[in-house]
Design an enzyme around this catalytic site. Structure first.
Site, PDB file in Angstrom:
ATOM      1  N   GLU A 104      -1.440  -5.576   8.679  1.00 43.47           N
ATOM      2  CA  GLU A 104      -0.737  -4.880   9.763  1.00 43.47           C
ATOM      3  C   GLU A 104      -1.461  -5.114  11.090  1.00 43.47           C
ATOM      4  O   GLU A 104      -2.692  -5.012  11.147  1.00 43.47           O
ATOM      5  CB  GLU A 104      -0.683  -3.368   9.476  1.00 43.47           C
ATOM      6  CG  GLU A 104       0.259  -3.022   8.344  1.00 43.47           C
ATOM      7  CD  GLU A 104       0.428  -1.523   8.138  1.00 43.47           C
ATOM      8  OE1 GLU A 104       0.122  -0.729   9.051  1.00 43.47           O
ATOM      9  OE2 GLU A 104       0.891  -1.154   7.036  1.00 43.47           O
ATOM     10  N   ASP A 118      -1.001  -6.233  -0.016  1.00 44.09           N
ATOM     11  CA  ASP A 118      -1.359  -5.582   1.256  1.00 44.09           C
ATOM     12  C   ASP A 118      -2.864  -5.397   1.382  1.00 44.09           C
ATOM     13  O   ASP A 118      -3.526  -4.982   0.428  1.00 44.09           O
ATOM     14  CB  ASP A 118      -0.752  -4.169   1.294  1.00 44.09           C
ATOM     15  CG  ASP A 118       0.548  -4.117   2.069  1.00 44.09           C
ATOM     16  OD1 ASP A 118       0.831  -5.059   2.828  1.00 44.09           O
ATOM     17  OD2 ASP A 118       1.269  -3.117   1.899  1.00 44.09           O
ATOM     18  N   GLU A 122       9.021  -4.438  10.660  1.00 47.10           N
ATOM     19  CA  GLU A 122       9.435  -3.145  10.095  1.00 47.10           C
ATOM     20  C   GLU A 122      10.038  -2.233  11.159  1.00 47.10           C
ATOM     21  O   GLU A 122       9.418  -1.979  12.205  1.00 47.10           O
ATOM     22  CB  GLU A 122       8.230  -2.450   9.425  1.00 47.10           C
ATOM     23  CG  GLU A 122       8.592  -1.081   8.853  1.00 47.10           C
ATOM     24  CD  GLU A 122       7.626  -0.528   7.826  1.00 47.10           C
ATOM     25  OE1 GLU A 122       6.672  -1.233   7.426  1.00 47.10           O
ATOM     26  OE2 GLU A 122       7.835   0.635   7.419  1.00 47.10           O
ATOM     27  N   ASP A 173       0.838  -1.206   0.000  1.00 48.25           N
ATOM     28  CA  ASP A 173       0.000   0.000   0.000  1.00 48.25           C
ATOM     29  C   ASP A 173       0.871   1.254   0.000  1.00 48.25           C
ATOM     30  O   ASP A 173       0.358   2.380  -0.059  1.00 48.25           O
ATOM     31  CB  ASP A 173      -1.017  -0.013   1.151  1.00 48.25           C
ATOM     32  CG  ASP A 173      -0.365  -0.070   2.525  1.00 48.25           C
ATOM     33  OD1 ASP A 173       0.869  -0.149   2.606  1.00 48.25           O
ATOM     34  OD2 ASP A 173      -1.120  -0.032   3.524  1.00 48.25           O
ATOM     35  N   SER A 174       2.206   1.058  -0.017  1.00 49.42           N
ATOM     36  CA  SER A 174       3.117   2.183  -0.257  1.00 49.42           C
ATOM     37  C   SER A 174       2.843   2.814  -1.608  1.00 49.42           C
ATOM     38  O   SER A 174       3.336   3.908  -1.895  1.00 49.42           O
ATOM     39  CB  SER A 174       4.578   1.704  -0.193  1.00 49.42           C
ATOM     40  OG  SER A 174       4.775   0.556  -0.993  1.00 49.42           O
TER      41      SER A 174
HETATM   42  O1  KIV Z   1       3.514  -1.156   1.479  1.00 50.94           O
HETATM   43  C1  KIV Z   1       4.711  -1.439   1.599  1.00 50.94           C
HETATM   44  O2  KIV Z   1       5.552  -1.034   0.791  1.00 50.94           O
HETATM   45  C2  KIV Z   1       5.116  -2.231   2.742  1.00 50.94           C
HETATM   46  C3  KIV Z   1       6.560  -2.233   3.133  1.00 50.94           C
HETATM   47  C4  KIV Z   1       6.754  -2.862   4.441  1.00 50.94           C
HETATM   48  C5  KIV Z   1       7.469  -2.860   2.151  1.00 50.94           C
HETATM   49  O3  KIV Z   1       4.310  -2.852   3.350  1.00 50.94           O
END
Ligand code: KIV
Length: 263
Positions: free
Chosen positions: A114, A83, A181, A44-45
């Site tokens: 998460e 994600d 992380e 989700d980055s």
């Molecule tokens: O969304 C993301 O890029 C992540 C990082 C931990 C790689 O979850």
């Protein structure tokens, strides 16, 4: 043939480090897997690096399903992890299942969620119903407002103990992998040693079973903040392909992350 959960578990059992990068589109998916990347993470980055937002909080399930489909179309070998975006897993286990099923239908082989202890019931629910889950603890960007910023987690004895206990619980309820992380390398090392599932580190030191970076960070093209753990693999590389190959080599050889990229 596409990498499976079993092949990842075999790499882990043989002590072979797993190389992971984020990926959001078909062209990069093709390039990254040909450079040796084992897992493509539709992170989700994408909210920051593709959409230009300050954080990941506005990314939708539609966004994630769309980019997962793009990555799946562009690849044939790498394992696909997607994600669960903010708001899609902080609901009941039943609703989370429905949301996760959309990403699995889009081609994801595993979803990443998460949360520590609070997510145990949901992860148990999903994994018993056929959805493999990677749990994500430590710095959780979806909780940035609660955490008060993007800070190293697990520095105090209490925090470290909580993270360790979360890791053990998440494995117990069925998590197939655990992403750590931005936590001290020593803590990540201890967690990795105690678990029998692979850990994926980002800013979590050299001893994790796998390493991940955000693609745009390791190519040195993201204009925003550059965390300490990021290494620019384009430095000295003649092409993106070469840069990614160097990343894979350094992860496999246990050279990245070095002390300067760890806490
Ligand atoms: O969304 C993301 O890029 C992540 C990082 C931990 C790689 O979850």
């Amino acid at each position: 043939m596409r990498t499976t959960r079993d092949s990842l578990q075999k790499m882990y059992a043989e002590g072979k480090k797993i190389a992971v990068l984020t990926c959001y589109d078909a062209t990069f998916a093709h390039l990254l897997e040909n450079a040796g990347i084992d897992i493509l993470l539709i992170g989700d980055s994408l909210g920051s690096v593709l959409q230009g937002h300050a954080n990941t909080l506005s990314v939708t399930l539609d966004d994630m399903a769309y980019h997962t489909q793009c990555v799946v179309r562009g690849s044939s070998k790498a394992f696909i992890m997607a994600d669960m975006p903010f708001g899609s897993s902080q609901v009941s286990p039943e609703e989370t299942f429905v949301n996760a099923a959309r990403l699995i239908a889009a081609g994801a082989q595993m979803v990443k969620i998460e949360g520590g202890q609070i997510m145990a019931e949901t992860i148990d629910f999903l994994t018993r119903r056929g959805i493999p889950v990677c749990a994500h603890i430590g710095l959780m960007p979806q909780s940035v407002h609660q955490l008060g910023g993007y800070k190293v987690q697990g520095r105090t004895t209490n925090e470290a103990e909580q993270l360790f206990n979360d890791a053990m619980l998440l494995q117990e309820v069925g998590a197939a992998m655990l992403l750590l992380e931005t936590i001290p390398a020593l803590l990540a090392s201890k967690i990795t040693r105690e678990l029998s599932i692979p850990t994926i580190g980002i800013g979590a030191g050299i001893d994790c079973s796998a390493q991940v970076l955000v693609l745009h960070d390791m190519l040195g093209i993201y204009p925003g903040n550059k965390p300490r753990f990021v290494k620019n693999f384009m430095d000295g590389a003649s092409s993106i392909q070469t840069a990614v190959e160097h990343y894979v080599e350094e992860v496999r050889a246990g050279q990245y992350p070095s002390a300067e990229h760890s806490f």
